[in-house]
Design an enzyme around this catalytic site. Structure first.
Site: not given
Length: 128
Positions: A74, A122, A56, A5, A9, A60
């Site tokens: 990208h 992209e 993922e 993965h 964030r 937070n």
């Protein structure tokens, strides 16, 4: 070895999940809150994690903004038709930052869209 993965964030998990699932057509594969660590992990993708790489999304809870920096490039997605994909993304409320067309100094058709946190994605055609 295999790629599992890519982690991004995100500031607003619900907004990001809506973008990746409703605008880009991915599925929410799993989501888990970690109250003691004050974060949530959500995994999205086009198929099961054991079949291919996914994204993922890490939220937070106590962070209200991030700086993307200048090292991030990208994420690339393959689509059947770049022009049609851009139209679908715009119709779903997504932001196209570079319309579909030939790449600079080449013939590959591509486009760029941006997620709610400003990450670039992209779009490349299957015949690129």
């Amino acid at each position: 070895m295999r790629l599992l993965h890519t982690m991004l964030r995100v500031v607003d998990l619900e907004k990001s999940l809506a973008f990746y699932t409703q605008v880009l057509g991915m599925q929410l594969l799993r989501r888990k809150d970690y109250p003691e660590g004050r974060f949530t992990l959500a995994f999205v993708g086009y198929g099961a994690e054991h079949e291919g790489a996914v994204i993922e999304l890490t939220h937070n809870w106590d962070t209200s903004s991030y700086e993307l920096g200048n090292a991030y490039g990208h994420i690339a997605l393959e689509v059947d038709d770049v022009y049609q994909a851009c139209e679908r993304i715009k119709a779903a409320g997504g932001k196209v930052t570079r319309e579909a067309g030939p790449m600079k100094h080449g013939t590959t058709i591509l486009a760029f869209v941006e997620d709610p946190d400003g990450y670039k994605i992209e779009l490349l055609g299957t015949k690129s």
